[in-house]
Write a protein that holds these residues in place. Structure first.
Motif, PDB file in Angstrom:
ATOM      1  N   ILE A  80      30.220 -50.737  14.854  1.00 54.73           N
ATOM      2  CA  ILE A  80      31.385 -50.012  14.350  1.00 54.73           C
ATOM      3  C   ILE A  80      31.208 -49.665  12.872  1.00 54.73           C
ATOM      4  O   ILE A  80      31.686 -48.620  12.404  1.00 54.73           O
ATOM      5  CB  ILE A  80      32.688 -50.800  14.580  1.00 54.73           C
ATOM      6  N   ASP A  81      30.511 -50.507  12.115  1.00 51.46           N
ATOM      7  CA  ASP A  81      30.265 -50.201  10.702  1.00 51.46           C
ATOM      8  C   ASP A  81      29.344 -48.984  10.562  1.00 51.46           C
ATOM      9  O   ASP A  81      29.556 -48.136   9.693  1.00 51.46           O
ATOM     10  CB  ASP A  81      29.635 -51.407   9.999  1.00 51.46           C
ATOM     11  N   ASP A  82      28.339 -48.903  11.429  1.00 52.76           N
ATOM     12  CA  ASP A  82      27.433 -47.752  11.397  1.00 52.76           C
ATOM     13  C   ASP A  82      28.171 -46.473  11.767  1.00 52.76           C
ATOM     14  O   ASP A  82      27.952 -45.424  11.148  1.00 52.76           O
ATOM     15  CB  ASP A  82      26.261 -47.965  12.369  1.00 52.76           C
ATOM     16  N   ARG A  83      29.027 -46.560  12.764  1.00 51.41           N
ATOM     17  CA  ARG A  83      29.786 -45.368  13.162  1.00 51.41           C
ATOM     18  C   ARG A  83      30.702 -44.894  12.036  1.00 51.41           C
ATOM     19  O   ARG A  83      30.842 -43.690  11.799  1.00 51.41           O
ATOM     20  CB  ARG A  83      30.607 -45.654  14.422  1.00 51.41           C
ATOM     21  N   LEU A  84      31.316 -45.838  11.343  1.00 49.20           N
ATOM     22  CA  LEU A  84      32.188 -45.469  10.226  1.00 49.20           C
ATOM     23  C   LEU A  84      31.378 -44.832   9.104  1.00 49.20           C
ATOM     24  O   LEU A  84      31.780 -43.803   8.535  1.00 49.20           O
ATOM     25  CB  LEU A  84      32.938 -46.695   9.712  1.00 49.20           C
ATOM     26  N   LYS A  85      30.229 -45.413   8.778  1.00 47.82           N
ATOM     27  CA  LYS A  85      29.379 -44.846   7.720  1.00 47.82           C
ATOM     28  C   LYS A  85      28.945 -43.430   8.060  1.00 47.82           C
ATOM     29  O   LYS A  85      28.965 -42.530   7.211  1.00 47.82           O
ATOM     30  CB  LYS A  85      28.158 -45.737   7.494  1.00 47.82           C
ATOM     31  N   ASN A  86      28.532 -43.208   9.292  1.00 45.73           N
ATOM     32  CA  ASN A  86      28.116 -41.872   9.719  1.00 45.73           C
ATOM     33  C   ASN A  86      29.275 -40.888   9.664  1.00 45.73           C
ATOM     34  O   ASN A  86      29.108 -39.729   9.271  1.00 45.73           O
ATOM     35  CB  ASN A  86      27.536 -41.919  11.135  1.00 45.73           C
ATOM     36  N   MET A  87      30.451 -41.336  10.058  1.00 44.57           N
ATOM     37  CA  MET A  87      31.625 -40.468  10.032  1.00 44.57           C
ATOM     38  C   MET A  87      31.959 -40.034   8.612  1.00 44.57           C
ATOM     39  O   MET A  87      32.286 -38.867   8.347  1.00 44.57           O
ATOM     40  CB  MET A  87      32.820 -41.189  10.654  1.00 44.57           C
ATOM     41  N   LEU A  88      31.845 -40.945   7.657  1.00 42.28           N
ATOM     42  CA  LEU A  88      32.198 -40.641   6.270  1.00 42.28           C
ATOM     43  C   LEU A  88      31.180 -39.740   5.585  1.00 42.28           C
ATOM     44  O   LEU A  88      31.416 -39.268   4.466  1.00 42.28           O
ATOM     45  CB  LEU A  88      32.375 -41.936   5.478  1.00 42.28           C
ATOM     46  N   LYS A  89      30.046 -39.468   6.237  1.00 39.58           N
ATOM     47  CA  LYS A  89      29.058 -38.532   5.703  1.00 39.58           C
ATOM     48  C   LYS A  89      29.381 -37.078   6.060  1.00 39.58           C
ATOM     49  O   LYS A  89      28.726 -36.156   5.563  1.00 39.58           O
ATOM     50  CB  LYS A  89      27.665 -38.879   6.233  1.00 39.58           C
ATOM     51  N   LEU A  90      30.373 -36.871   6.905  1.00 41.93           N
ATOM     52  CA  LEU A  90      30.716 -35.521   7.342  1.00 41.93           C
ATOM     53  C   LEU A  90      31.218 -34.676   6.172  1.00 41.93           C
ATOM     54  O   LEU A  90      31.799 -35.207   5.208  1.00 41.93           O
ATOM     55  CB  LEU A  90      31.801 -35.586   8.420  1.00 41.93           C
ATOM     56  N   PRO A  91      31.033 -33.347   6.247  1.00 45.52           N
ATOM     57  CA  PRO A  91      31.557 -32.458   5.199  1.00 45.52           C
ATOM     58  C   PRO A  91      33.058 -32.606   4.973  1.00 45.52           C
ATOM     59  O   PRO A  91      33.547 -32.323   3.882  1.00 45.52           O
ATOM     60  CB  PRO A  91      31.214 -31.054   5.728  1.00 45.52           C
ATOM     61  N   LEU A  92      33.780 -33.046   6.004  1.00 44.59           N
ATOM     62  CA  LEU A  92      35.220 -33.261   5.889  1.00 44.59           C
ATOM     63  C   LEU A  92      35.563 -34.148   4.701  1.00 44.59           C
ATOM     64  O   LEU A  92      36.599 -33.965   4.048  1.00 44.59           O
ATOM     65  CB  LEU A  92      35.744 -33.893   7.191  1.00 44.59           C
ATOM     66  N   PHE A  93      34.695 -35.128   4.416  1.00 46.38           N
ATOM     67  CA  PHE A  93      34.979 -36.114   3.371  1.00 46.38           C
ATOM     68  C   PHE A  93      34.279 -35.803   2.046  1.00 46.38           C
ATOM     69  O   PHE A  93      34.286 -36.646   1.147  1.00 46.38           O
ATOM     70  CB  PHE A  93      34.570 -37.507   3.859  1.00 46.38           C
ATOM     71  N   ASP A  94      33.687 -34.614   1.914  1.00 43.10           N
ATOM     72  CA  ASP A  94      32.973 -34.263   0.682  1.00 43.10           C
ATOM     73  C   ASP A  94      33.868 -34.367  -0.553  1.00 43.10           C
ATOM     74  O   ASP A  94      33.467 -34.903  -1.587  1.00 43.10           O
ATOM     75  CB  ASP A  94      32.395 -32.841   0.778  1.00 43.10           C
ATOM     76  N   LYS A  95      35.062 -33.820  -0.449  1.00 45.59           N
ATOM     77  CA  LYS A  95      35.976 -33.811  -1.595  1.00 45.59           C
ATOM     78  C   LYS A  95      36.335 -35.229  -2.024  1.00 45.59           C
ATOM     79  O   LYS A  95      36.380 -35.534  -3.228  1.00 45.59           O
ATOM     80  CB  LYS A  95      37.242 -33.020  -1.230  1.00 45.59           C
ATOM     81  N   LEU A  96      36.580 -36.089  -1.036  1.00 48.91           N
ATOM     82  CA  LEU A  96      36.896 -37.480  -1.353  1.00 48.91           C
ATOM     83  C   LEU A  96      35.711 -38.191  -1.989  1.00 48.91           C
ATOM     84  O   LEU A  96      35.866 -38.961  -2.944  1.00 48.91           O
ATOM     85  CB  LEU A  96      37.301 -38.229  -0.081  1.00 48.91           C
ATOM     86  N   ARG A  97      34.508 -37.944  -1.471  1.00 53.05           N
ATOM     87  CA  ARG A  97      33.316 -38.593  -2.029  1.00 53.05           C
ATOM     88  C   ARG A  97      33.108 -38.208  -3.486  1.00 53.05           C
ATOM     89  O   ARG A  97      32.687 -39.015  -4.303  1.00 53.05           O
ATOM     90  CB  ARG A  97      32.074 -38.204  -1.213  1.00 53.05           C
ATOM     91  N   GLU A  98      33.433 -36.963  -3.817  1.00 56.36           N
ATOM     92  CA  GLU A  98      33.239 -36.481  -5.181  1.00 56.36           C
ATOM     93  C   GLU A  98      34.310 -36.993  -6.133  1.00 56.36           C
ATOM     94  O   GLU A  98      34.033 -37.280  -7.297  1.00 56.36           O
ATOM     95  CB  GLU A  98      33.249 -34.946  -5.190  1.00 56.36           C
ATOM     96  N   GLU A  99      35.545 -37.108  -5.645  1.00 59.55           N
ATOM     97  CA  GLU A  99      36.665 -37.378  -6.539  1.00 59.55           C
ATOM     98  C   GLU A  99      37.226 -38.798  -6.466  1.00 59.55           C
ATOM     99  O   GLU A  99      37.714 -39.330  -7.469  1.00 59.55           O
ATOM    100  CB  GLU A  99      37.796 -36.382  -6.259  1.00 59.55           C
TER     101      GLU A  99
END
Length: 469
Positions: free
Chosen positions: A57-76
């Protein structure tokens, strides 16, 4: 528990502990992004995730958070990801497959439940639809009864739970079966017997999805005597209109599949009534309605037996004919790669004509192409693909040939209750938007995020399109 009704929405979510099912689905991912970005002081979000294909489940969450959907959050605001807590479970299993330790942790800490996990396949088996959609909802409610801090249990349903009614109000209609008996039947009968029973169940609903969602609402209705419940009913969920950017999509079902299939030249005949209005709602609009509903219910003293229902449906209706025209325009401007045939789709609601054209335009060309591939030593694929297209068309055809009207009293009241300072971030009113621009973003989103095509190749692809015209 009562909370001051004038509290802003971000203030309301500050410190809250949310339990989200369906976290890895289309709606779930967008909800996670929106909460973390617009309510950064949220306490924590427990995510029900199923281990899959050798991935934890940790791997699935990590992969999900790499999606372009979360780009803005990763940056800010990348630090907010620490608020996400994956919980191992499976909505298909009894008691959600939760461990005793996780159950106790959820009971001790959760204040808001958003139940979005569901089997959305129209042609799913009756057993799987009952276990995933009805039993899981019951087990969520049983778990919620032990949560002393709970202020909201929100169930994400569908606008089509009573499709035999031409006008659908914001209320729970009488059930088409007894949900308790259906759970008992699914747990006690074998698959073969259940398949026979399916035909009887579908006398009251067009498919197992609608049947199970109808009964799931009655589970919520039953437990609303003890729990602060709400139901949000989106219609057909489409790509985002604005947040976190226009065009986000990762779900190929329904009309989005129509876009992709047409753009690839795989879909050349569609079963629908081109005069019927298509009821679509952008995914970010649905998420805002969900979050505002949770705020509203959580800010109000619970009245036993009350169940707040919101129809979250289209504010600007379009016919299938209009959709087809827009599709033709946008596909010429934003062509797809490796199209098998030109993007021209015949729309009909005549089943006999549909079957005839399906054989002539889908199956016969597919047989010819696959024969050529076999003889050249390559792997045939088109007949199998066209069979999948046919099955998908059969599943959604009933909806594409009919239309419904939805009342929106609660929807409008909820909109008007949003504090003025929160309307820029949480209003789900999108009347008057530019539909041409939106459909353009839908095609771009499908091209970029569903089939991973390079937008830099568009000019060269346009040259190929002109050769077909």
């Amino acid at each position: 528990m009562t909370i001051d009704s004038v509290m802003s929405i971000p203030e309301f979510y500050a410190g809250q502990s949310i339990f989200l099912t369906g976290a890895t689905g289309f709606l779930g991912k967008v909800l996670i992004e929106k909460v973390l970005r617009s309510c950064p002081d949220v306490g924590e979000i427990f995510l029900l995730i199923r281990p899959k294909k050798g991935m934890s489940i940790d791997d699935r969450l990590k992969n999900m958070l790499k999606l372009p959907l979360f780009d803005k959050l990763r940056e800010e605001q990348c630090s907010v990801f620490s608020k996400l807590i994956p919980i191992s479970g499976d909505s298909k299993k009894k008691s959600l497959g939760l461990s005793d330790a996780d159950v106790q942790m959820l009971i001790d800490r959760v204040t808001i439940i958003i139940h979005g996990a569901a089997s959305v396949r129209f042609n799913d088996s009756l057993k799987n639809a009952i276990c995933t959609n009805i039993r899981a909802t019951r087990d969520i409610c049983i778990l919620a009864q032990s949560m002393k801090k709970l202020i909201t249990l929100l169930y994400i349903s569908t606008a089509y739970t009573s499709p035999h009614r031409p006008v659908l109000e914001e209320k729970v209609y009488p059930p088409i079966a007894d949900w308790r008996k259906m759970i008992d039947i699914a747990e006690s009968l074998d698959e073969h017997t259940l398949n026979i029973l399916t035909a009887k169940c579908l006398e009251y609903a067009p498919n197992t999805y609608m049947f199970s969602k109808n009964l799931s609402e009655h589970v919520i209705e039953t437990y609303s005597s003890f729990l602060p419940c709400a139901i949000v009913r989106p219609s057909m969920v489409f790509p985002s209109i604005e947040e976190p950017f226009p065009g986000w999509v990762d779900n190929i079902y329904g009309t989005i599949g129509f876009y992709v299939g047409s753009g690839k030249g795989v879909l050349r005949v569609a079963l629908n009534n081109y005069n019927v209005y298509l009821d679509i709602v952008p995914v970010d609009i649905v998420i805002k309605a969900i979050l505002v509903t949770c705020w509203k219910v959580g800010s109000t003293t619970h009245t036993p037996g009350s169940n707040f229902v919101v129809n979250n449906t289209c504010q600007n209706l379009f016919t299938y004919e209009y959709i087809g025209i827009m599709l033709g325009i946008e596909i010429k401007e934003i062509p797809f790669e490796n199209s098998i045939f030109p993007s021209r789709v015949v729309q009909t609601n005549n089943w006999i004509l549909y079957y005839t054209l399906m054989i002539l335009l889908h199956m016969l060309p597919a047989l010819i192409v696959d024969t050529i591939l076999k003889r050249s030593g390559r792997q045939p694929f088109l007949v199998r693909l066209q069979r999948n297209v046919f099955v998908a068309t059969q599943a959604v055809g009933w909806f594409a040939c009919n239309e419904w009207k939805f009342t929106d009293t609660n929807h409008l009241a909820l909109l008007s209750s949003i504090p003025p300072n929160d309307r820029a971030n949480f209003s789900f009113n999108y009347v008057g938007y530019d539909s041409k621009e939106y459909f353009r973003y839908c095609v771009i989103g499908a091209k970029k995020f569903l089939i991973n095509e390079d937008m830099n190749k568009i000019d060269g692809l346009k040259v190929n399109v002109k050769r077909y015209i």
